[in-house]
Design a protein around this motif. Sequence first.
Motif, PDB file in Angstrom:
ATOM      1  N   CYS A 125       0.842  -1.189   0.000  1.00 26.39           N
ATOM      2  CA  CYS A 125       0.000   0.000   0.000  1.00 26.39           C
ATOM      3  C   CYS A 125       0.881   1.244   0.000  1.00 26.39           C
ATOM      4  O   CYS A 125       1.818   1.355   0.804  1.00 26.39           O
ATOM      5  N   PHE A 132       0.344  -7.174   0.938  1.00 26.08           N
ATOM      6  CA  PHE A 132      -0.672  -8.179   0.654  1.00 26.08           C
ATOM      7  C   PHE A 132      -0.118  -9.162  -0.356  1.00 26.08           C
ATOM      8  O   PHE A 132       0.706  -8.814  -1.196  1.00 26.08           O
ATOM      9  N   GLU A 134      -2.043 -10.792  -2.588  1.00 28.18           N
ATOM     10  CA  GLU A 134      -2.756 -10.707  -3.853  1.00 28.18           C
ATOM     11  C   GLU A 134      -3.029  -9.244  -4.193  1.00 28.18           C
ATOM     12  O   GLU A 134      -3.120  -8.386  -3.327  1.00 28.18           O
ATOM     13  N   ASP A 135      -3.147  -8.989  -5.503  1.00 24.65           N
ATOM     14  CA  ASP A 135      -3.416  -7.648  -5.991  1.00 24.65           C
ATOM     15  C   ASP A 135      -4.879  -7.304  -5.744  1.00 24.65           C
ATOM     16  O   ASP A 135      -5.761  -8.145  -5.872  1.00 24.65           O
ATOM     17  N   ARG A 136      -5.132  -6.076  -5.378  1.00 22.45           N
ATOM     18  CA  ARG A 136      -6.484  -5.559  -5.176  1.00 22.45           C
ATOM     19  C   ARG A 136      -6.527  -4.177  -5.809  1.00 22.45           C
ATOM     20  O   ARG A 136      -5.496  -3.565  -6.056  1.00 22.45           O
ATOM     21  N   ASP A 137      -7.722  -3.675  -6.024  1.00 19.51           N
ATOM     22  CA  ASP A 137      -7.844  -2.329  -6.582  1.00 19.51           C
ATOM     23  C   ASP A 137      -7.303  -1.278  -5.621  1.00 19.51           C
ATOM     24  O   ASP A 137      -6.625  -0.348  -6.024  1.00 19.51           O
ATOM     25  N   ARG A 138      -7.616  -1.451  -4.336  1.00 18.90           N
ATOM     26  CA  ARG A 138      -7.204  -0.487  -3.314  1.00 18.90           C
ATOM     27  C   ARG A 138      -6.918  -1.225  -2.013  1.00 18.90           C
ATOM     28  O   ARG A 138      -7.369  -2.331  -1.793  1.00 18.90           O
ATOM     29  N   CYS A 139      -6.191  -0.563  -1.140  1.00 26.58           N
ATOM     30  CA  CYS A 139      -5.897  -1.112   0.183  1.00 26.58           C
ATOM     31  C   CYS A 139      -7.200  -1.228   0.977  1.00 26.58           C
ATOM     32  O   CYS A 139      -7.942  -0.244   1.091  1.00 26.58           O
ATOM     33  N   PRO A 140      -7.485  -2.414   1.535  1.00 21.80           N
ATOM     34  CA  PRO A 140      -8.712  -2.570   2.308  1.00 21.80           C
ATOM     35  C   PRO A 140      -8.671  -1.860   3.662  1.00 21.80           C
ATOM     36  O   PRO A 140      -9.693  -1.687   4.300  1.00 21.80           O
TER      37      PRO A 140
END
Length: 152
Positions: A125, A132, A134-140
């Motif tokens: 992030c 993380f 795995e890739d995500r659109d945004r930091c949870p």
Amino acid sequence: MRVLDSSAFIHEYHTDEPTASIPRVHEELEGEAALRFDANEGAGMHIHVPDGQTVDQVRRASGETGDEETLSETDTRLLAAAFELDATLVTDDYAMQNVAGKLGVDVEVIARDGIEEQRDWTFQCAGCGREFDEDRDRCPVCGSDLSRKNPA
């Protein structure tokens, strides 16, 4: 058998082995490289369209290595073709080489050095610095963008 990426036609790759490629590679090529694709096809190069389930398997593997966002649809389908044909993939693309290693697909490079090791990328992030797998659109946690990070 050798499955040829665009770089094989751009760099005038030659082999005595049987060859294959996919229709999307031809769509990417221009000028002399496109003519070389046509010449190879006329000389017996197999044009392969991989099965959708195999394409999905490649997408899962690229997600596991962290290369999913880096691979184009053409890259994904070339990897699927090489996997289905139990062939050697001819490419200079590092992300493709990384996913090929995950899938057990042999790779031959043309104009560059190949990768030295397979990597499973992590994502960090930009805001809070958390990592993380795995890739995500945004930091949870904070909502900031994530960037791919070398796990080494």
